[in-house]
Motif scaffolding. Structure first.
Motif, PDB file in Angstrom:
ATOM      1  N   VAL A 132       0.847  -1.192   0.000  1.00 35.98           N
ATOM      2  CA  VAL A 132       0.000   0.000   0.000  1.00 35.98           C
ATOM      3  C   VAL A 132       0.883   1.244   0.000  1.00 35.98           C
ATOM      4  N   VAL A 133       0.546   2.171  -0.891  1.00 37.82           N
ATOM      5  CA  VAL A 133       1.208   3.479  -0.943  1.00 37.82           C
ATOM      6  C   VAL A 133       0.137   4.508  -0.606  1.00 37.82           C
ATOM      7  N   SER A 134       0.129   4.974   0.634  1.00 38.58           N
ATOM      8  CA  SER A 134      -0.900   5.916   1.088  1.00 38.58           C
ATOM      9  C   SER A 134      -0.346   7.333   1.037  1.00 38.58           C
ATOM     10  N   VAL A 135      -1.067   8.216   0.406  1.00 46.21           N
ATOM     11  CA  VAL A 135      -0.552   9.552   0.089  1.00 46.21           C
ATOM     12  C   VAL A 135      -0.978  10.580   1.140  1.00 46.21           C
ATOM     13  N   GLU A 136      -0.012  11.250   1.715  1.00 43.20           N
ATOM     14  CA  GLU A 136      -0.287  12.389   2.597  1.00 43.20           C
ATOM     15  C   GLU A 136      -0.376  13.627   1.721  1.00 43.20           C
ATOM     16  N   TYR A 137      -1.551  13.804   1.140  1.00 48.29           N
ATOM     17  CA  TYR A 137      -1.764  14.912   0.205  1.00 48.29           C
ATOM     18  C   TYR A 137      -2.015  16.215   0.973  1.00 48.29           C
TER      19      TYR A 137
END
Length: 339
Positions: A132-137
């Motif tokens: 999983v690559v979870s983005v801190e946008y």
């Protein structure tokens, strides 16, 4: 002890957005002040201060029986980053499908490091056996849309570049799925539209489809009479998030605006699958059903998993519903996610 218990209960309600439905469905005029409700303070420059005690975060997990995680910079100039989740199953797991994830929070609050989100993503990596690559946008209103869309698209290019050791050693970019919950579902959809015309530029990354978990969609006048004060709260989130001067009825807010995006034809021709998960206790469930039917009429390969009862945020906060979601995702993407 009572104060701590009350605070923990409130934190759960905020992170799952259950409190929005419970509080506003029972509320009487005048409307609850949205700034107080979300525990944010407006600043003269248009930014907001998020009261930290209501928005705790957790560090990456380096010793877990479920999944390991680590934080990696995405764009130092934008101050964005990603949290990676690697299932703790076997050191011999290679070529894992990659899920690029966008968290919820009304575009204005929360983080991939929010405890409930972090726990959900650890379980997602473990149960689906994926990286999983979870983005801190970037959050609004300091960074209004399309900033969040830009940041998640940046993450796709970051995966494509294959410079990170976990991505290169364990990930298979040719089996990539975009996933998001609540406003993250909105983000995943809008980024998917963009990515559908960038397939050559993104190679060797290949997107196989989208997973939209209770996606936060709306329109010019969605159920205002039915939802009353709740609709005003939804409008508040959108007015902080949309570009200044933008009308609520626009492509970011409403996937059906103007007959839908022309890029839906690209999604269709690419053979992407769109999986939509929801439940009829969700305050925006009606719009999710409308969007599903719209996609279906457009000839998109869209699959639904709509249940009874529950609330917005249930797939993050309820382990039983999360398990149902994982099974749904496995079924929809069985050629790419194996178990």
């Amino acid at each position: 002890m009572k104060k701590l218990t009350k605070l923990l209960a409130l934190l759960f309600l905020i992170t799952s957005f259950v409190s929005i439905q419970i509080s506003l469905s029972n509320a009487q005029p005048p409307l609850i002040d949205p700034y107080s409700f979300f525990h944010i303070i407006p600043n003269p420059d248009g930014s907001i201060t998020r009261i930290k005690e209501f928005y705790p975060t957790v560090p990456p997990n380096t010793s877990s029986t479920i999944a390991f995680s680590r934080d990696v910079p995405l764009d130092p100039v934008k101050k964005t980053w990603v949290r990676l989740y690697l299932p703790n199953k076997s050191e011999h797991d290679f070529n894992l499908p990659i899920i690029v994830f966008a968290h919820g929070g009304g575009f204005i609050i929360l983080s991939t490091a929010t405890p409930s989100v972090d726990s959900f993503l650890s379980n997602t990596a473990n149960k689906l056996n994926v990286l999983v690559v979870s983005v801190e946008y970037r959050l609004a209103p300091e960074h209004r849309l399309p900033a969040a869309y830009d940041d998640v698209l940046d993450a796709l290019y970051w995966v494509k570049e294959n410079k990170d050791e976990w991505v290169s050693n364990y990930g298979d970019a040719s089996r990539c799925i975009l996933m998001g919950e609540s406003v993250g579902g909105n983000i995943a959809y809008n980024v998917g539209l963009r990515a559908s015309v960038l397939t050559r530029e993104l190679q060797p990354l290949v997107i196989r489809g989208l997973v939209l978990i209770q996606p936060f969609f709306g329109g010019s006048n969605p159920n205002r009479v039915k939802y009353g004060n709740l609709q005003k709260m939804i409008d508040f989130l959108w007015h902080l998030s949309l570009p200044l001067g933008a009308n609520l009825n626009n492509p970011y807010f409403n996937p059906m605006f103007g007959g839908g995006s022309r890029n839906l034809d690209n999604i269709k021709s690419l053979g992407w699958r769109i999986a939509i998960a929801g439940c009829d206790g969700d305050f925006i469930f009606d719009r999710q059903v409308e969007v599903f039917e719209f996609f279906k009429k457009q000839g998109v390969n869209v699959i639904r998993n709509f249940g009874k009862g529950f609330y917005h945020g249930v797939f993050i906060g309820n382990s039983t519903k999360a398990q149902e979601l994982y099974q749904f995702v496995r079924n929809v993407f069985s050629p790419y996610i194996t178990w």
